[in-house]
Motif scaffolding. Sequence first.
Motif, mmCIF file in Angstrom:
data_model
loop_
_atom_site.group_PDB
_atom_site.id
_atom_site.type_symbol
_atom_site.label_atom_id
_atom_site.label_comp_id
_atom_site.label_asym_id
_atom_site.label_seq_id
_atom_site.Cartn_x
_atom_site.Cartn_y
_atom_site.Cartn_z
ATOM 1 N N ASP A 217 0.832 -1.210 0.000
ATOM 2 C CA ASP A 217 0.000 0.000 0.000
ATOM 3 C C ASP A 217 0.862 1.255 0.000
ATOM 4 O OD1 ASP A 217 -2.726 1.359 0.549
ATOM 5 O OD2 ASP A 217 -1.472 2.077 2.214
ATOM 6 N N SER A 223 -3.284 5.309 -3.497
ATOM 7 C CA SER A 223 -3.952 4.921 -2.259
ATOM 8 C C SER A 223 -4.060 6.108 -1.306
ATOM 9 C CB SER A 223 -3.174 3.791 -1.576
ATOM 10 O OG SER A 223 -3.710 3.503 -0.298
ATOM 11 N N HIS A 225 -4.228 5.252 1.833
ATOM 12 C CA HIS A 225 -3.547 4.589 2.953
ATOM 13 C C HIS A 225 -4.469 4.429 4.159
ATOM 14 C CE1 HIS A 225 -0.154 5.197 0.362
ATOM 15 N NE2 HIS A 225 -0.204 6.515 0.504
ATOM 16 N N ASN A 230 -8.417 0.701 1.866
ATOM 17 C CA ASN A 230 -7.386 0.181 0.979
ATOM 18 C C ASN A 230 -6.867 -1.201 1.369
ATOM 19 O OD1 ASN A 230 -6.688 3.477 1.204
ATOM 20 N ND2 ASN A 230 -6.864 2.660 -0.870
#
Length: 414
Positions: A217, A223, A225, A230
């Motif tokens: 990630d 993303s 995060h 995610n």
Amino acid sequence: MSRPRPRVLGVVLAGGEGKRLAPLTADRAKPAVPFGGLYRLIDFVLSNLVNAGYLRICVLTQYKSHSLDRHITTTWRMSNLLGNYITPVPAQQRLGPHWYTGSADAIHQSLNLVHDDQPDIVVVFGADHVYRMDPRQMVDQHLANGAGVTVAGLRVPRADGTQFGVIRPGADGYTIDAFLEKPADPPGLPDSPEQTYASMGNYVFSTDVLIDALRADADDDTSVHDMGGNIIPMLAKAGVAQVYDFTSNDVPGANERDHGYWRDVGTLDSYFDAQMDLCAVDPVFNLYNRNWPILTNVPSLPPAKFVHEHPNRTGTAVNSIVSNGVIISGGLVRHSVLSPGVRVNSWAHVENAVVMHNTVIGRRAVVRNAVLDKNVIVPEGGEVGVDKEHDRARGFTVSPEGVTVVGKGVTITC
């Protein structure tokens, strides 16, 4: 021969700003907001972990964390001799000059804690929900099913699922096919089509799966995060995510009425409603469960005191939680929660209210449908919560459902 229990590290995510709880979060982190008279919101998750025997816990903090840090370090002391600890961990910019950008990034920046402890399992829980849960049962399912991550899911009506992150389970009822953020048409459950799984924000990870997912990630520039947004969808797509049905959790000492109780107190109205849940003769959430206590630091104050016994001037509290150090001096308190050190003076009337530490309600004052933060002074004859337009004109926050909220240290003017 029974197999040894896994080594478990607890990670509590306590870095949220809590903007929707303003003004209660004006100078404190959301998990440090008082609740139920004596407690702070973080005491519920820490009590659940400690009661389960998980005694190595890192609390990841970020915003306005001073009172939260102080509460943890003074209240939640474990035995160093046995290698146990509960420690606040502030954002430290270990991986570069930036603060936490999301819940997954918070753990990724703190992976040194995982490497140092070398756990088999990492339990990642949120810090701002009101509930009881025995996380050992969730860990047991995780190990028995060989999952990479197990997500706690709460059964809610499908119509309510639009307000939550929703888990879509597969035909087996365990495997997570997809994680949907506030879907317009939440999926039903295989065994109950009119219910859906709302994510509680509580996760059990196999350590290697967590580390690999966080690193992947962190390398994804698209993303945000976030654990729910995610990490869980990533692991669901990989086929290693499963759901744990919170309604199956059997907490010692729980009764039928409060079994499966869970409240997300992210808004002023949900926070107020959860406090009112405590006040009934037969409360929806029972603080008096000695088999699974909610632990906190109780201040060294004398017991509550009720004084005066004259017509229309009798110190009385009905269907209310009254903490130590409170003096109800000829006033009337109904269906309210009073924190330590509150004083209610003669002929005052407090009803459907949450009154925090050391607040003073003057003679003949009226407080109704309101939350008063610490050290508020309501003068003689003053009113709060009675006239909502007047409350707004004085700069007080009024929630969508009509709860007036007064911030810390305010002296109210008539």
